[in-house]
Design a protein around this motif. Structure first.
Motif, PDB file in Angstrom:
ATOM      1  N   VAL A  78       1.337   9.551  13.234  1.00 15.69           N
ATOM      2  CA  VAL A  78       2.962   9.249  13.336  1.00 15.69           C
ATOM      3  C   VAL A  78       2.545   7.999  13.036  1.00 15.69           C
ATOM      4  N   ARG A  79       2.112   7.110  13.250  1.00 18.16           N
ATOM      5  CA  ARG A  79       2.140   5.728  11.907  1.00 18.16           C
ATOM      6  C   ARG A  79       1.587   6.076  11.023  1.00 18.16           C
ATOM      7  N   ARG A  80       0.897   6.928  10.603  1.00 16.52           N
ATOM      8  CA  ARG A  80       0.815   7.618   8.822  1.00 16.52           C
ATOM      9  C   ARG A  80       2.361   7.421   8.512  1.00 16.52           C
ATOM     10  N   ARG A  81       2.965   8.632   9.006  1.00 12.90           N
ATOM     11  CA  ARG A  81       4.374   8.872   8.324  1.00 12.90           C
ATOM     12  C   ARG A  81       5.334   7.619   8.914  1.00 12.90           C
ATOM     13  N   ILE A  82       5.637   6.871   9.534  1.00 11.96           N
ATOM     14  CA  ILE A  82       5.793   5.545   9.893  1.00 11.96           C
ATOM     15  C   ILE A  82       6.151   5.079   8.172  1.00 11.96           C
ATOM     16  N   ASP A 183      -7.868  -0.385   4.669  1.00  7.52           N
ATOM     17  CA  ASP A 183      -8.695   0.444   4.606  1.00  7.52           C
ATOM     18  C   ASP A 183      -8.042   1.648   5.042  1.00  7.52           C
ATOM     19  N   GLU A 184      -7.565   1.782   6.201  1.00  8.51           N
ATOM     20  CA  GLU A 184      -6.688   2.825   6.534  1.00  8.51           C
ATOM     21  C   GLU A 184      -5.328   3.368   6.084  1.00  8.51           C
ATOM     22  N   LEU A 185      -5.017   2.586   5.826  1.00  8.23           N
ATOM     23  CA  LEU A 185      -3.600   2.451   4.722  1.00  8.23           C
ATOM     24  C   LEU A 185      -3.581   3.151   3.034  1.00  8.23           C
ATOM     25  N   ALA A 186      -4.996   2.776   2.915  1.00  9.04           N
ATOM     26  CA  ALA A 186      -5.693   2.957   1.729  1.00  9.04           C
ATOM     27  C   ALA A 186      -5.927   4.352   1.952  1.00  9.04           C
ATOM     28  N   HIS A 189      -3.267   6.035   1.434  1.00 12.06           N
ATOM     29  CA  HIS A 189      -2.451   6.274  -0.051  1.00 12.06           C
ATOM     30  C   HIS A 189      -1.545   5.146  -0.573  1.00 12.06           C
ATOM     31  N   LEU A 190      -1.788   4.874   0.376  1.00 12.83           N
ATOM     32  CA  LEU A 190      -0.844   3.425   0.047  1.00 12.83           C
ATOM     33  C   LEU A 190      -2.060   2.271   0.037  1.00 12.83           C
ATOM     34  N   VAL A 191      -1.136   1.265  -1.201  1.00 11.47           N
ATOM     35  CA  VAL A 191      -2.168   0.389  -1.762  1.00 11.47           C
ATOM     36  C   VAL A 191      -1.219  -1.205  -1.474  1.00 11.47           C
ATOM     37  N   PRO A 192      -1.664  -2.374  -1.153  1.00 11.66           N
ATOM     38  CA  PRO A 192      -0.717  -3.654  -0.905  1.00 11.66           C
ATOM     39  C   PRO A 192      -0.021  -3.933  -2.378  1.00 11.66           C
ATOM     40  N   PRO A 193       0.533  -4.190  -2.928  1.00 14.69           N
ATOM     41  CA  PRO A 193       1.133  -5.415  -4.543  1.00 14.69           C
ATOM     42  C   PRO A 193       0.082  -6.702  -4.536  1.00 14.69           C
ATOM     43  N   VAL A 194       0.201  -6.681  -3.607  1.00  7.64           N
ATOM     44  CA  VAL A 194      -0.805  -8.288  -2.624  1.00  7.64           C
ATOM     45  C   VAL A 194      -1.182  -8.663  -1.130  1.00  7.64           C
ATOM     46  N   VAL A 195      -1.899  -9.038  -1.286  1.00 16.08           N
ATOM     47  CA  VAL A 195      -2.509  -9.355   0.487  1.00 16.08           C
ATOM     48  C   VAL A 195      -1.692 -11.262   1.047  1.00 16.08           C
ATOM     49  N   VAL A 196      -0.796 -11.564   1.606  1.00 17.88           N
ATOM     50  CA  VAL A 196      -0.924 -12.227   2.792  1.00 17.88           C
ATOM     51  C   VAL A 196      -0.827 -12.442   3.193  1.00 17.88           C
ATOM     52  N   ALA A 197      -1.407 -13.889   3.749  1.00 21.66           N
ATOM     53  CA  ALA A 197      -2.047 -14.092   4.983  1.00 21.66           C
ATOM     54  C   ALA A 197      -1.752 -15.555   5.285  1.00 21.66           C
ATOM     55  N   ASP A 198      -1.964 -15.874   6.776  1.00 19.95           N
ATOM     56  CA  ASP A 198      -1.963 -17.427   6.888  1.00 19.95           C
ATOM     57  C   ASP A 198      -3.506 -18.466   7.091  1.00 19.95           C
ATOM     58  N   ALA A 199      -4.077 -19.455   7.214  1.00 18.39           N
ATOM     59  CA  ALA A 199      -5.181 -19.774   7.186  1.00 18.39           C
ATOM     60  C   ALA A 199      -6.106 -19.792   7.945  1.00 18.39           C
ATOM     61  N   GLY A 200      -5.563 -18.702   9.963  1.00 22.42           N
ATOM     62  CA  GLY A 200      -6.603 -18.325   9.969  1.00 22.42           C
ATOM     63  C   GLY A 200      -7.327 -16.734   9.719  1.00 22.42           C
ATOM     64  N   SER A 418       9.178  16.142  -1.205  1.00 25.67           N
ATOM     65  CA  SER A 418       9.376  17.436  -2.467  1.00 25.67           C
ATOM     66  C   SER A 418       7.644  18.142  -2.034  1.00 25.67           C
ATOM     67  N   SER A 419       7.040  18.133  -2.676  1.00 30.81           N
ATOM     68  CA  SER A 419       6.015  18.756  -1.956  1.00 30.81           C
ATOM     69  C   SER A 419       5.077  17.523  -2.743  1.00 30.81           C
ATOM     70  N   THR A 420       5.072  17.175  -3.916  1.00 33.31           N
ATOM     71  CA  THR A 420       4.539  16.619  -4.683  1.00 33.31           C
ATOM     72  C   THR A 420       3.162  14.752  -3.306  1.00 33.31           C
ATOM     73  N   PRO A 421       2.253  13.904  -3.316  1.00 32.38           N
ATOM     74  CA  PRO A 421       2.276  13.783  -2.539  1.00 32.38           C
ATOM     75  C   PRO A 421       3.054  12.251  -2.469  1.00 32.38           C
ATOM     76  N   SER A 422       3.070  11.636  -1.409  1.00 33.50           N
ATOM     77  CA  SER A 422       3.609  11.110  -1.141  1.00 33.50           C
ATOM     78  C   SER A 422       3.466   9.488  -1.792  1.00 33.50           C
ATOM     79  N   ARG A 423       4.746   8.822  -2.303  1.00 33.20           N
ATOM     80  CA  ARG A 423       4.667   7.456  -3.086  1.00 33.20           C
ATOM     81  C   ARG A 423       3.765   6.269  -2.377  1.00 33.20           C
ATOM     82  N   THR A 424       3.213   5.275  -3.447  1.00 26.12           N
ATOM     83  CA  THR A 424       2.688   4.251  -3.125  1.00 26.12           C
ATOM     84  C   THR A 424       3.441   3.630  -4.040  1.00 26.12           C
TER      85      THR A 424
END
Length: 425
Positions: A78-82, A183-186, A189-200, A418-424
């Motif tokens: 379910v999370r994957r499809r979202i 890694d699970e998102l990868a 077939h989903l890859v981040p354009p940029v990863v942002v995070a706070d100092a933690g 369509s039947s093509t893979p999900s866009r990333t």
């Protein structure tokens, strides 16, 4: 949303549920997910199952309790499809890593322990979850979740059994959970354009190195006490006496903190940058961007290990990144700092916008917690928490879709896929 507004979007919600919950095997379970989402979106102070069931004309407390707490449906598909559905719609500029806390009484709710609670700003009894969000200047949505299991739960067989913690789940640091979620998102077939995070997260050299190893660009907050070498510093090899170990390359000058380095540049080196339009006008401050080489003990060890693994030897050169520093008007010294793994030719305006874009997920958390009841779950089990978090994420995604395209078919919806893979991204 009031009852009338919820009823007005029932058809759209039914189509959304049919797509997002298609992996849930039973028709009656999918119907309960539709009911639960309506309960989450409907006005009301509490979004506990009992409270929602009392407000819904078709609400059945026992059925909803069983669906969330005892049912075995898998929330991961379910999370994957979202995520696959929302990323193309949001068109994220970055993925934001963060964590959120839920104050709790007692000690038997899954993963509850005395720990730092961001919601209260102090040590308290709470649960903590790590999340990854797709963010742009106009929209955002959680893509993945990891519930943090404190060390005291790792070997507590009784509490693990009572709450149904899977055998293969143990204590992992939050930064490792963030990497697991990425890694699970990868695998979706989903890859981040940029990863942002706070100092933690950004303060951790292992986290930064792991992002670079995965090929993820990043802009992460750090504290002012991180030490660096200037980008043009060159390590030298001391003369060998002919006995003992050969000396290793090292920098001649000691490293400096990023706070001292930025302050030494002087206020005149900081230029004015506007990164977005706020509710009270343009958001503007003064920034400096310089190339540096992180020089802490852990940074050196990671650089040496990577060089030896790849080349068989280390020449002592520390990897180069960019330091972004902010010196607001009215302050006596720079106040905030970030490290970036983006290319050297990235404009400073883009660095600043990405460094500041985490403001969007504060909107997410407010809506998720106060509007949709993310922290109102009263169950105690591992499955129950993950079911509830996934359902809240689905409700948030549906509302985000309505805000983005209130009168149009949603991109990548069942009628347009369509039947093509999900866009990333």
């Amino acid at each position: 949303m009031d009852a009338h507004e919820v009823n007005r979007v029932r058809v759209k919600l039914a189509l959304f549920v049919a797509d997002v919950f298609a992996s849930v095997p039973r028709k009656d379970q999918r119907a309960k997910s539709d009911c639960y989402l309506r309960g989450l979106m409907m006005d009301g102070r509490r979004k506990s199952i009992q409270a929602m069931a009392s407000r819904l004309p078709d609400g059945n407390e026992q059925n909803l309790q069983q669906f969330v707490n005892q049912s075995t449906w898998d929330p991961v598909p379910v999370r994957r499809r979202i995520a696959q559905r929302m990323v193309p719609q949001i068109g994220p500029d970055a993925w934001a890593v963060d964590d959120v806390s839920f104050p709790k009484d007692g000690r038997m709710s899954v993963a509850v322990a005395p720990q730092y609670c961001g919601a209260l700003g102090k040590q308290a009894n709470c649960q903590v979850a790590v999340s990854v969000h797709a963010v742009s200047d106009t929209a955002s949505c959680p893509l993945n979740w990891r519930l943090f299991l404190p060390q005291e739960w790792a070997d507590d067989t009784v509490r693990r059994q009572r709450t149904g913690v899977p055998e293969d789940i143990g204590h992992r640091e939050k930064w490792r959970l963030a990497l697991d979620a990425l890694d699970e998102l990868a695998t979706w077939h989903l890859v981040p354009p940029v990863v942002v995070a706070d100092a933690g997260y950004g303060q951790n050299a292992d986290f930064r190195a792991a992002l670079a190893e995965r090929g993820h660009a990043y802009v992460v907050g750090i504290r002012g006490d991180i030490t660096v070498q200037p980008h043009d510093a060159v390590p030298a090899v001391p003369a060998w006496s002919g006995t003992g170990r050969r000396p290793v390359p090292r920098y001649r000058q000691p490293p400096v903190t990023v706070a001292d380095l930025a302050a030494a540049a002087g206020r005149e080196a900081f230029g004015e940058v506007t990164w977005r339009e706020g509710s009270r006008g343009p958001m503007t401050s003064r920034f400096l961007s310089v190339k540096v080489r992180p020089a802490g003990v852990r940074s050196r060890r990671l650089a040496q290990a990577a060089a030896v693994a790849e080349h068989g030897r280390w020449d002592g050169v520390l990897p180069q990144v960019r330091l972004l520093a902010e010196w607001p008007d009215g302050e006596d010294e720079p106040t905030r700092f970030w490290l970036s793994g983006l290319p050297d030719d990235t404009p400073i305006a883009d660095l600043v916008r990405l460094a500041k874009i985490r403001w969007r997920i504060e909107h997410d958390y407010r809506e998720l917690k106060h509007g949709l009841g993310l922290d109102h779950f009263e169950g105690r089990s591992w499955n129950g928490w993950h079911h509830h978090a996934t359902l809240v994420t689905a409700a948030h995604a549906f509302l985000t879709e309505q805000r983005l395209t209130p009168k149009a078919d949603t991109p990548d919806s069942p009628s347009t896929r369509s039947s093509t893979p999900s866009r990333t991204c």
